[in-house]
Write a protein that holds these residues in place. Structure first.
Motif, mmCIF file in Angstrom:
data_model
loop_
_atom_site.group_PDB
_atom_site.id
_atom_site.type_symbol
_atom_site.label_atom_id
_atom_site.label_comp_id
_atom_site.label_asym_id
_atom_site.label_seq_id
_atom_site.Cartn_x
_atom_site.Cartn_y
_atom_site.Cartn_z
ATOM 1 N N VAL A 93 -67.470 69.474 24.793
ATOM 2 C CA VAL A 93 -66.710 70.600 25.198
ATOM 3 C C VAL A 93 -66.185 70.272 26.657
ATOM 4 C CG1 VAL A 93 -66.583 73.280 26.089
ATOM 5 C CG2 VAL A 93 -67.838 72.309 23.989
ATOM 6 N N TYR A 177 -73.020 76.901 24.652
ATOM 7 C CA TYR A 177 -71.780 76.246 23.952
ATOM 8 C C TYR A 177 -71.149 75.333 24.981
ATOM 9 C CZ TYR A 177 -67.135 76.149 21.783
ATOM 10 O OH TYR A 177 -65.996 76.049 21.037
ATOM 11 N N VAL A 182 -69.981 69.373 19.344
ATOM 12 C CA VAL A 182 -68.870 69.982 18.383
ATOM 13 C C VAL A 182 -68.498 68.998 17.091
ATOM 14 C CG1 VAL A 182 -66.738 71.088 18.410
ATOM 15 C CG2 VAL A 182 -68.282 71.322 20.324
ATOM 16 N N SER A 184 -65.204 69.743 14.448
ATOM 17 C CA SER A 184 -64.041 70.253 14.098
ATOM 18 C C SER A 184 -63.343 69.900 13.134
ATOM 19 C CB SER A 184 -63.034 70.459 15.288
ATOM 20 O OG SER A 184 -62.559 69.445 15.872
ATOM 21 N N ASN A 195 -70.557 74.356 16.633
ATOM 22 C CA ASN A 195 -70.897 73.917 17.969
ATOM 23 C C ASN A 195 -72.349 74.102 17.890
ATOM 24 O OD1 ASN A 195 -71.839 74.304 20.908
ATOM 25 N ND2 ASN A 195 -69.761 73.805 21.553
#
Length: 293
Positions: A93, A177, A182, A184, A195
């Motif tokens: 992130v 988070y 992650v 996606s 996540n």
């Protein structure tokens, strides 16, 4: 249902060939070309039926290998998976908050385009001196329509609902988070991902975002869904989707389930990160029939 559909298909094949031949004769096609065309039509229908039967056998073998776990133990599959991992690691992130990152992931390009189109109406409405107020009003209304349409696409996401549902746990989920790993998946209209943080796992799809405390996760598994497509009763192909499924208990002990569609190798990565052992796999088939007359 499947048997009735096949009966209709075979009846159409048996009855359609001679009827097609007679129709060609009626419209003045010579006998020999009419015979050849009718036979070609019958041959195409027969090939489509054989293709469907062959696809069913392949699906049965694929299902057996998935449910038994044999597919994921094959040397060829493991080699492809290792090669994928070498070039596709977990994402990190980069946003400064969970809200900002999720808003970016759910941002729709079509909404930005529509908001941009609204400027093509607003600018002339403000600066164009047409001499007719009705023209400027028309342009302004058109701009409002496109702007509203674009904002609706940009704002109609599950992010705000999710943040409200987090309640007092929001700061803890946010910290987890931001340091999470992650996966996606964005393909067509599908926007989903996961996540995996130190204390919480956040899973999302197009409609819902779920935060699960890691200690409450009870099971992790793979789910493979095969969708078979038919047009007017004729088999036209199939598509395979892969899901990471997470079972968990809430504070009251009630069981819940959430899932995210990912690529096949991403599902394996997620299972390895969330479960100590090899996750089990389930398989399901969905039939989608489209009729156009």
């Amino acid at each position: 249902m499947e048997l009735n559909r096949r009966k209709r298909f075979l009846l159409a094949a048996v009855g359609g060939t001679p009827l097609g031949f007679l129709a060609l004769l009626y419209y003045g096609v010579p006998v020999i070309p009419a015979v050849l065309i009718a036979l070609a039509l019958g041959g195409i229908i027969a090939l489509m039926f054989v293709w469907e039967r062959h696809a069913e056998k392949q699906d049965a073998a694929f299902r057996q290998s998935v449910e038994s776990g044999e597919r994921y133990e094959q040397d060829e599959w493991r080699a492809k998976y290792r090669k994928y991992r070498e070039t596709h690691d977990f994402q990190r992130v980069t946003a400064n908050s969970m809200r900002a990152d999720l808003n970016r992931r759910f941002r729709k390009t079509s909404g930005i385009v529509l908001a941009g189109v609204s400027l093509l109406f607003f600018i002339p409405a403000v600066f164009w001196r047409s001499g007719a107020a009705e023209a400027n009003v028309f342009l302004a209304v058109g701009g409002l329509i496109f702007l509203s349409w674009g904002l609706a696409k940009l704002l109609r996401t599950p992010v705000r609902v999710f943040l409200r549902q987090c309640g007092d746990a929001l700061p803890h989920i946010d910290r987890s988070y931001l340091t999470g790993r992650v996966l996606s998946y964005n393909k067509g209209t599908v926007r989903s991902g996961i996540n995996i943080g130190g204390n919480y796992t956040v899973i999302w799809d197009e409609k819902r975002i779920t935060a699960v405390e890691n200690i409450r996760i009870t099971d992790v598994r793979k789910h493979v869904k095969r969708t078979k497509y038919y047009g007017n009763g004729v088999y036209t192909g199939a598509a395979t989707a892969y899901y990471l499924v997470v079972d968990y208990d809430d504070a009251a002990g009630a069981g819940h389930r959430c899932s995210a569609q990912l690529s096949e190798f991403q599902v394996e990565m997620g299972c390895e990160a969330l479960s100590a052992g090899r996750a089990e796999a389930a398989f399901s088939t969905k039939v989608q029939e489209d009729y156009a007359f």
